[in-house]
Design an enzyme around this catalytic site. Sequence first.
Site, PDB file in Angstrom:
ATOM      1  N   GLY A  19       0.824  -1.209   0.000  1.00 25.18           N
ATOM      2  CA  GLY A  19       0.000   0.000   0.000  1.00 25.18           C
ATOM      3  C   GLY A  19       0.857   1.257   0.000  1.00 25.18           C
ATOM      4  O   GLY A  19       0.593   2.206  -0.734  1.00 25.18           O
ATOM      5  N   TYR A  55      -9.182  -7.203  14.188  1.00 27.41           N
ATOM      6  CA  TYR A  55      -8.098  -8.192  14.220  1.00 27.41           C
ATOM      7  C   TYR A  55      -7.944  -8.921  12.896  1.00 27.41           C
ATOM      8  O   TYR A  55      -6.900  -9.470  12.582  1.00 27.41           O
ATOM      9  CB  TYR A  55      -8.307  -9.202  15.355  1.00 27.41           C
ATOM     10  CG  TYR A  55      -7.862  -8.649  16.680  1.00 27.41           C
ATOM     11  CD1 TYR A  55      -6.594  -8.083  16.814  1.00 27.41           C
ATOM     12  CD2 TYR A  55      -8.687  -8.690  17.785  1.00 27.41           C
ATOM     13  CE1 TYR A  55      -6.175  -7.553  18.027  1.00 27.41           C
ATOM     14  CE2 TYR A  55      -8.271  -8.166  19.002  1.00 27.41           C
ATOM     15  CZ  TYR A  55      -7.011  -7.594  19.115  1.00 27.41           C
ATOM     16  OH  TYR A  55      -6.596  -7.076  20.300  1.00 27.41           O
ATOM     17  N   LYS A 191      16.086 -16.456  -4.116  1.00 30.02           N
ATOM     18  CA  LYS A 191      15.242 -17.565  -4.601  1.00 30.02           C
ATOM     19  C   LYS A 191      13.736 -17.304  -4.436  1.00 30.02           C
ATOM     20  O   LYS A 191      12.963 -17.539  -5.374  1.00 30.02           O
ATOM     21  CB  LYS A 191      15.650 -18.867  -3.911  1.00 30.02           C
ATOM     22  CG  LYS A 191      15.065 -20.126  -4.542  1.00 30.02           C
ATOM     23  CD  LYS A 191      15.723 -20.497  -5.855  1.00 30.02           C
ATOM     24  CE  LYS A 191      16.985 -21.290  -5.585  1.00 30.02           C
ATOM     25  NZ  LYS A 191      17.806 -21.501  -6.780  1.00 30.02           N
ATOM     26  N   LYS A 225      21.867 -10.828 -10.437  1.00 26.62           N
ATOM     27  CA  LYS A 225      21.291 -12.169 -10.333  1.00 26.62           C
ATOM     28  C   LYS A 225      19.766 -12.103 -10.454  1.00 26.62           C
ATOM     29  O   LYS A 225      19.152 -12.876 -11.209  1.00 26.62           O
ATOM     30  CB  LYS A 225      21.680 -12.757  -8.970  1.00 26.62           C
ATOM     31  CG  LYS A 225      21.380 -14.211  -8.834  1.00 26.62           C
ATOM     32  CD  LYS A 225      22.108 -14.759  -7.627  1.00 26.62           C
ATOM     33  CE  LYS A 225      21.649 -16.167  -7.299  1.00 26.62           C
ATOM     34  NZ  LYS A 225      22.124 -16.586  -5.983  1.00 26.62           N
ATOM     35  N   CYS A 383     -15.145   9.503  18.534  1.00 25.62           N
ATOM     36  CA  CYS A 383     -16.317   8.648  18.322  1.00 25.62           C
ATOM     37  C   CYS A 383     -16.697   7.928  19.614  1.00 25.62           C
ATOM     38  O   CYS A 383     -17.212   8.558  20.523  1.00 25.62           O
ATOM     39  CB  CYS A 383     -16.082   7.713  17.141  1.00 25.62           C
ATOM     40  SG  CYS A 383     -17.623   7.241  16.364  1.00 25.62           S
ATOM     41  N   MET A 386     -15.514   9.943  22.413  1.00 22.56           N
ATOM     42  CA  MET A 386     -16.369  11.072  22.815  1.00 22.56           C
ATOM     43  C   MET A 386     -17.550  10.557  23.638  1.00 22.56           C
ATOM     44  O   MET A 386     -17.951  11.165  24.632  1.00 22.56           O
ATOM     45  CB  MET A 386     -16.898  11.812  21.595  1.00 22.56           C
ATOM     46  CG  MET A 386     -17.951  12.847  21.966  1.00 22.56           C
ATOM     47  SD  MET A 386     -18.895  13.387  20.552  1.00 22.56           S
ATOM     48  CE  MET A 386     -20.077  14.519  21.255  1.00 22.56           C
ATOM     49  N   GLU A 407     -25.722   0.954  23.912  1.00 21.66           N
ATOM     50  CA  GLU A 407     -24.931  -0.084  23.229  1.00 21.66           C
ATOM     51  C   GLU A 407     -24.387  -1.085  24.253  1.00 21.66           C
ATOM     52  O   GLU A 407     -24.218  -2.257  23.951  1.00 21.66           O
ATOM     53  CB  GLU A 407     -23.779   0.565  22.435  1.00 21.66           C
ATOM     54  CG  GLU A 407     -22.905  -0.434  21.671  1.00 21.66           C
ATOM     55  CD  GLU A 407     -21.755   0.206  20.865  1.00 21.66           C
ATOM     56  OE1 GLU A 407     -21.606   1.438  20.878  1.00 21.66           O
ATOM     57  OE2 GLU A 407     -21.020  -0.575  20.231  1.00 21.66           O
ATOM     58  N   ARG A 464     -23.379   4.540  14.978  1.00 22.24           N
ATOM     59  CA  ARG A 464     -24.827   4.315  15.063  1.00 22.24           C
ATOM     60  C   ARG A 464     -25.435   5.049  16.257  1.00 22.24           C
ATOM     61  O   ARG A 464     -26.622   5.231  16.342  1.00 22.24           O
ATOM     62  CB  ARG A 464     -25.138   2.831  15.262  1.00 22.24           C
ATOM     63  CG  ARG A 464     -24.814   1.958  14.076  1.00 22.24           C
ATOM     64  CD  ARG A 464     -25.295   0.526  14.285  1.00 22.24           C
ATOM     65  NE  ARG A 464     -24.525  -0.377  13.448  1.00 22.24           N
ATOM     66  CZ  ARG A 464     -24.755  -0.568  12.148  1.00 22.24           C
ATOM     67  NH1 ARG A 464     -25.737   0.061  11.556  1.00 22.24           N
ATOM     68  NH2 ARG A 464     -23.999  -1.391  11.450  1.00 22.24           N
ATOM     69  N   HIS A 509     -14.525  11.350  12.920  1.00 20.49           N
ATOM     70  CA  HIS A 509     -13.147  10.827  12.963  1.00 20.49           C
ATOM     71  C   HIS A 509     -12.197  11.798  12.280  1.00 20.49           C
ATOM     72  O   HIS A 509     -11.966  11.677  11.081  1.00 20.49           O
ATOM     73  CB  HIS A 509     -13.084   9.473  12.248  1.00 20.49           C
ATOM     74  CG  HIS A 509     -13.794   8.384  12.970  1.00 20.49           C
ATOM     75  ND1 HIS A 509     -13.152   7.506  13.804  1.00 20.49           N
ATOM     76  CD2 HIS A 509     -15.098   8.043  12.993  1.00 20.49           C
ATOM     77  CE1 HIS A 509     -14.031   6.654  14.301  1.00 20.49           C
ATOM     78  NE2 HIS A 509     -15.229   6.961  13.829  1.00 20.49           N
ATOM     79  N   GLU A 511      -9.162  11.815  12.226  1.00 23.38           N
ATOM     80  CA  GLU A 511      -7.944  11.174  11.712  1.00 23.38           C
ATOM     81  C   GLU A 511      -8.018  10.879  10.218  1.00 23.38           C
ATOM     82  O   GLU A 511      -6.999  10.780   9.536  1.00 23.38           O
ATOM     83  CB  GLU A 511      -7.630   9.889  12.492  1.00 23.38           C
ATOM     84  CG  GLU A 511      -8.571   8.699  12.272  1.00 23.38           C
ATOM     85  CD  GLU A 511      -9.797   8.693  13.205  1.00 23.38           C
ATOM     86  OE1 GLU A 511     -10.190   9.784  13.669  1.00 23.38           O
ATOM     87  OE2 GLU A 511     -10.353   7.605  13.457  1.00 23.38           O
TER      88      GLU A 511
HETATM   89  N1  GLN Z   1     -19.960   2.105  18.797  1.00 25.36           N
HETATM   90  C1  GLN Z   1     -20.199   3.503  18.697  1.00 25.36           C
HETATM   91  C2  GLN Z   1     -21.313   3.839  17.736  1.00 25.36           C
HETATM   92  O1  GLN Z   1     -21.681   3.033  16.928  1.00 25.36           O
HETATM   93  C3  GLN Z   1     -18.930   4.240  18.290  1.00 25.36           C
HETATM   94  C4  GLN Z   1     -18.496   3.964  16.899  1.00 25.36           C
HETATM   95  C5  GLN Z   1     -17.085   4.370  16.630  1.00 25.36           C
HETATM   96  O2  GLN Z   1     -16.317   4.651  17.542  1.00 25.36           O
HETATM   97  N2  GLN Z   1     -16.684   4.378  15.359  1.00 25.36           N
HETATM   98  O3  GLN Z   1     -21.821   4.946  17.760  1.00 25.36           O
END
Ligand code: GLN
Length: 534
Positions: A19, A55, A191, A225, A383, A386, A407, A464, A509, A511
């Site tokens: 990448g 993961y 190789k 080579k 996210c 926060m 959640e 969400r 986000h 980032e």
């Molecule tokens: N799980 C949380 C939500 O769905 C935060 C999602 C996240 O951090 N990307 O709102």
Amino acid sequence: MDTKYIFVTGGVVSSLGKGVATSSIGLLLKSYGLKVTLQKIDPYINVDPGTMNPYQHGEVFVTKDGAECDLDLGHYERFLNESLTRNNNITTGQVYYSVISKERRGEYLGKTVQVVPHITDEIKARMRKVSEENNVDVVITEIGGTVGDIEGQPYLEAARQMRLDHGDENTLYIHLTLVPFIKAAREFKTKPTQHSVRELRAIGIQPDILLCRSDSWLTSDERKKISLFCNVPQKAVIDAIDVECIYEIPLIFHQQELDELILDGLNIEEREADLAEWELFVQRAKSPSRVVEIAVCGKYVELRDAYKSIIEALSHAAVANDARLKMKWIDTDRIEDDVALENALAMVNGILVPGGFGMRGVEGKVRIVKYARERQKPFLGICLGMQCLVIEFARNVCGMKGANSTEFDDGTAYPVIDLLPEQKKVKNMGGTMRLGDWECLLESKTLARKIYGKDKVLERHRHRYEVNPKYIKALSEKGLIFSGKSANGKLMEIAELNKHPFFVGTQFHPEFTSRPLSPNPIFYQFIKSSLEKL
Ligand code: GLN
């Protein structure tokens, strides 16, 4: 000029940095004034990585148009300094989905639908679509996985056919391979590279250029080579040596004239490269005058790829602040008591709690927020980060005992974080979050407003849940400032505290929009405040 197609394949092992190599080539060609786009192929059956565990896959990168993509798209955007779209990432899931839908609509007119030509045609159509859509001179397509993988075969076959369709001077094959140094024999081993090129040739692709990943420079004998056995000219055997700073790779390729080789191979007339700004950035990245240590507190900390864009955004902001970034990884699932917390965080300059899903590690995150708030440590929550900030504030400042997100606890007496109204009817998990660019309006006289220097920003989202509108008043009365809100004013996008050096949570986000040459303002200020705390 006809559109040029470059294909980047990988050999021997995965994780060679395809990448970054692809991004580096993109940056180099762009520095010649060419219009370039980059495309990633992921040969897995998932339609996108959105439903995969970090993961399995590392970070899910989100584009402005709300596609959940491979993390390489993040590298592409950072090196090209451009935003890409959903069409820049192809998966086997998408390809088959569309072929099967066409078949059901009867569009194959009674034919037997097969991998060749129907799947390969669909793949080629998607390779051409990115070029037409962006009206580019060059498309660089990175084929994920390693040559020899069963699931990668239709893509290699499509790449082979592209030369038939578009001609020799409009197509180029670049193969990234590993040349390991065997300590006992004190020599590089070529190789594995020979085998992997042989495998490519068996499918009908003769690579034009080899990028040889090694931990130090190859000697001219080794180069000879490799050239002889792989049927590639010596000057097209390029070293991709290990470096400390990934942003240096384009310069290392440039030094070996890889860019000229590519222009030559694609019959693009001579031009001048302008890499001045990039060189300056790399220079600054390599010789900062101070150090800033940031604790990143999440539950996937063993896999750094899960936080790729965060690491990069922190490092862009560090370079802009003339500092070397040192990261401390804190597993939020393993914070046993306050002593452990104190030991882990006392010496860091700033604390970041990134996004995430699911209950594991959340209580640790909430404790970390409390620590940062009380000890006046610069804190950035992204996210879920926060959301933890709001939970902590509700519990410990507003006295809402057991406040939580639905959640994690749908029976909580204080559901300060709750599902977005439009999410309540969602049944399918794939691609249904609140995704991509959404406008955020910034309140005057707040830190957020000062940081961005304007009253409206576009940032990328993937969630969400939201701050429950029912609790906004109570939280605000106790001093939590909602300094950023969605365009309709209903959704809380940024929370901050004053009387604290930097205590900010963003529902979006930041980032994802940070670039080496233009760090995200939130990250910039977070690092700046962390340095001031030194
Ligand atoms: N799980 C949380 C939500 O769905 C935060 C999602 C996240 O951090 N990307 O709102």
